[in-house]
Design a protein around this motif. Structure first.
Motif, PDB file in Angstrom:
ATOM      1  N   SER A  42     -23.458 150.086 -38.006  1.00  0.00           N
ATOM      2  CA  SER A  42     -24.890 150.345 -37.931  1.00  0.00           C
ATOM      3  C   SER A  42     -25.524 150.232 -39.312  1.00  0.00           C
ATOM      4  O   SER A  42     -24.943 150.655 -40.314  1.00  0.00           O
ATOM      5  N   ASP A  43     -26.724 149.656 -39.372  1.00  0.00           N
ATOM      6  CA  ASP A  43     -27.425 149.593 -40.659  1.00  0.00           C
ATOM      7  C   ASP A  43     -28.030 150.941 -41.041  1.00  0.00           C
ATOM      8  O   ASP A  43     -28.669 151.066 -42.081  1.00  0.00           O
ATOM      9  N   LYS A  44     -27.803 151.952 -40.203  1.00  0.00           N
ATOM     10  CA  LYS A  44     -28.252 153.303 -40.546  1.00  0.00           C
ATOM     11  C   LYS A  44     -27.124 154.130 -41.163  1.00  0.00           C
ATOM     12  O   LYS A  44     -27.239 155.336 -41.320  1.00  0.00           O
ATOM     13  N   VAL A 103     -17.526 154.534 -40.159  1.00  0.00           N
ATOM     14  CA  VAL A 103     -16.889 155.828 -39.924  1.00  0.00           C
ATOM     15  C   VAL A 103     -15.372 155.685 -40.067  1.00  0.00           C
ATOM     16  O   VAL A 103     -14.765 154.769 -39.515  1.00  0.00           O
ATOM     17  N   ASN A 104     -14.777 156.624 -40.806  1.00  0.00           N
ATOM     18  CA  ASN A 104     -13.326 156.661 -40.955  1.00  0.00           C
ATOM     19  C   ASN A 104     -12.772 157.662 -39.939  1.00  0.00           C
ATOM     20  O   ASN A 104     -12.853 158.871 -40.119  1.00  0.00           O
ATOM     21  N   PRO A 157     -17.570 162.526 -38.282  1.00  0.00           N
ATOM     22  CA  PRO A 157     -18.349 162.538 -37.038  1.00  0.00           C
ATOM     23  C   PRO A 157     -18.816 161.130 -36.660  1.00  0.00           C
ATOM     24  O   PRO A 157     -19.123 160.312 -37.541  1.00  0.00           O
ATOM     25  N   LEU A 158     -18.857 160.861 -35.368  1.00  0.00           N
ATOM     26  CA  LEU A 158     -19.302 159.549 -34.907  1.00  0.00           C
ATOM     27  C   LEU A 158     -20.180 159.685 -33.673  1.00  0.00           C
ATOM     28  O   LEU A 158     -20.238 160.750 -33.040  1.00  0.00           O
ATOM     29  N   SER A 159     -20.853 158.603 -33.347  1.00  0.00           N
ATOM     30  CA  SER A 159     -21.723 158.586 -32.169  1.00  0.00           C
ATOM     31  C   SER A 159     -21.300 157.454 -31.241  1.00  0.00           C
ATOM     32  O   SER A 159     -20.824 156.403 -31.698  1.00  0.00           O
ATOM     33  N   ILE A 160     -21.469 157.693 -29.949  1.00  0.00           N
ATOM     34  CA  ILE A 160     -21.133 156.693 -28.931  1.00  0.00           C
ATOM     35  C   ILE A 160     -22.286 156.625 -27.937  1.00  0.00           C
ATOM     36  O   ILE A 160     -22.772 157.660 -27.464  1.00  0.00           O
ATOM     37  N   LEU A 161     -22.733 155.428 -27.628  1.00  0.00           N
ATOM     38  CA  LEU A 161     -23.762 155.237 -26.618  1.00  0.00           C
ATOM     39  C   LEU A 161     -23.102 154.888 -25.296  1.00  0.00           C
ATOM     40  O   LEU A 161     -22.335 153.927 -25.208  1.00  0.00           O
ATOM     41  N   LEU A 162     -23.384 155.682 -24.269  1.00  0.00           N
ATOM     42  CA  LEU A 162     -22.888 155.410 -22.925  1.00  0.00           C
ATOM     43  C   LEU A 162     -24.034 154.861 -22.086  1.00  0.00           C
ATOM     44  O   LEU A 162     -25.105 155.483 -22.022  1.00  0.00           O
ATOM     45  N   THR A 163     -23.832 153.731 -21.449  1.00  0.00           N
ATOM     46  CA  THR A 163     -24.854 153.186 -20.557  1.00  0.00           C
ATOM     47  C   THR A 163     -24.243 152.925 -19.188  1.00  0.00           C
ATOM     48  O   THR A 163     -23.126 152.428 -19.076  1.00  0.00           O
ATOM     49  N   GLU A 192     -31.249 153.314 -31.679  1.00  0.00           N
ATOM     50  CA  GLU A 192     -31.177 153.672 -33.094  1.00  0.00           C
ATOM     51  C   GLU A 192     -32.566 153.837 -33.689  1.00  0.00           C
ATOM     52  O   GLU A 192     -32.832 154.779 -34.442  1.00  0.00           O
ATOM     53  N   ASN A 193     -33.448 152.912 -33.366  1.00  0.00           N
ATOM     54  CA  ASN A 193     -34.812 152.987 -33.885  1.00  0.00           C
ATOM     55  C   ASN A 193     -35.553 154.188 -33.323  1.00  0.00           C
ATOM     56  O   ASN A 193     -36.293 154.877 -34.043  1.00  0.00           O
ATOM     57  N   PHE A 194     -35.350 154.456 -32.055  1.00  0.00           N
ATOM     58  CA  PHE A 194     -36.049 155.559 -31.391  1.00  0.00           C
ATOM     59  C   PHE A 194     -35.626 156.910 -31.959  1.00  0.00           C
ATOM     60  O   PHE A 194     -36.472 157.766 -32.263  1.00  0.00           O
ATOM     61  N   LEU A 195     -34.333 157.120 -32.132  1.00  0.00           N
ATOM     62  CA  LEU A 195     -33.816 158.417 -32.562  1.00  0.00           C
ATOM     63  C   LEU A 195     -33.523 158.506 -34.056  1.00  0.00           C
ATOM     64  O   LEU A 195     -33.214 159.592 -34.558  1.00  0.00           O
ATOM     65  N   ASN A 196     -33.582 157.372 -34.752  1.00  0.00           N
ATOM     66  CA  ASN A 196     -33.280 157.328 -36.184  1.00  0.00           C
ATOM     67  C   ASN A 196     -31.875 157.863 -36.473  1.00  0.00           C
ATOM     68  O   ASN A 196     -31.658 158.665 -37.381  1.00  0.00           O
ATOM     69  N   ILE A 197     -30.914 157.421 -35.671  1.00  0.00           N
ATOM     70  CA  ILE A 197     -29.503 157.759 -35.905  1.00  0.00           C
ATOM     71  C   ILE A 197     -28.673 156.491 -35.750  1.00  0.00           C
ATOM     72  O   ILE A 197     -29.096 155.546 -35.070  1.00  0.00           O
TER      73      ILE A 197
END
Length: 310
Positions: free
Chosen positions: A46-48, A53-54, A60-66, A133-138
């Protein structure tokens, strides 16, 4: 005595060969399934984030579930379900945020305001990630996408899931009484999709989706699921797509599994709006900032007071 030792040793040898053989079969099956579902992103990170992440350091990491509203092994259509998971293994906790599908925001790559679930139809998982990412800034570090038809197969492969229902309702020919409900795949999908009988509408539906996802995570982590691994892999292979490769999956299993014991369900609130005859959920900037800060804190990122353009 010597004869007994020879016989006993032979039995142990057969058992050992069987276990090793099954382990080899299991490893091969897992490897083939991961190769089948692996669809890397166009951008590596991510460019944010300043760096990737190591996982070995338990960052800590994030995962998008769709959940994609499609059938068979296809992954085209609109994202019926959008859930952001942030995982902090040091705190041993997960935060789970549902983004209502009617949320109005900028679709990154199209330069226009629209419902957030349209991002998948226009640009697949890449546009969906960029838009979230743009919506939540994460940052969104990884994703997993499942078609809703395949979701039923996954629940069935696990042997069903148990969910605590807030009130009695009927959906899809099933009755769901208040309290604890054990559900097969078709029932779980109907339970997760209901919204018209819920006084909270899409927000109540989002709650049920998070409940079912959490139940799948918890059931999948049980030791008993090992005996169902064949059917689970079959269900996953035909319905799931993810950027996680085999090494990343092993790293998450090894370094992040304890976080599943504490799952906090989050909610983002907004107001009903009709623009040019189309219904949207309009989320105030201050609400976006509130949710963004909570997620960024969980990801151990600096706070930000910016919000996306609504």
């Amino acid at each position: 005595m010597r004869k007994f030792i020879i016989i006993f040793g032979s039995i142990l040898g057969v058992l050992f060969i069987g276990v090793v053989g099954y382990g080899f079969y299991l490893y091969n099956s897992v490897t083939k399934t991961v190769e089948q579902i692996h669809e890397p992103l166009e951008r590596p990170i991510s460019d944010k984030r300043d760096k990737e992440v190591n996982m070995d350091d338990q960052e800590p990491l994030s995962i998008l579930l769709t959940g994609v509203d499609s059938t068979g092994d296809t992954h085209s259509g609109r994202s019926d379900t959008i859930i952001v998971l942030t995982v902090n293994p040091k705190e041993e906790s997960v935060k789970m945020l549902s983004i209502p599908r009617d949320t109005r925001t900028e679709l990154i790559g199209r330069g226009e305001q629209d419902k957030i679930n349209h991002a998948y139809a226009f640009g697949g998982i890449q546009m969906t990630i960029d838009t979230v990412e743009n919506f939540l800034n994460i940052p969104i570090d990884h994703y997993a996408s499942i078609n809703m038809e395949g979701f039923k197969g996954l629940v069935d492969a696990l042997g069903g899931v148990t969910v605590d229902n807030a009130f009695t309702f009927e959906q899809g020919g099933f009755t769901f009484p208040e309290g604890e409900n054990f559900m097969n795949g078709e029932e779980a999908l109907a339970f997760a999709r209901m919204r018209y009988e819920d006084p909270r509408g899409d927000f109540g539906r989002n709650d049920r989706q998070r409940q079912v996802v959490d139940a799948v995570i918890q059931e999948g982590a049980q030791f008993s699921s090992i005996t169902k691994v064949g059917s689970i892999l079959e269900a996953v292979g035909g319905s799931v797509r993810t950027d996680l490769d085999l090494n990343s999956i092993w790293s998450i299993q090894s370094n992040y599994k304890e976080a599943r014991h504490t799952v906090e369900q989050m909610e983002i609130k907004g107001n009903n709006a009709t623009i040019n005859g189309i219904y949207y959920l309009q989320v105030p900037d201050e609400e976006v900032v509130r949710v963004s800060q909570e997620l960024r804190e969980h990801l151990e990122l600096e706070h930000s007071t910016t919000a996306s353009s609504q």
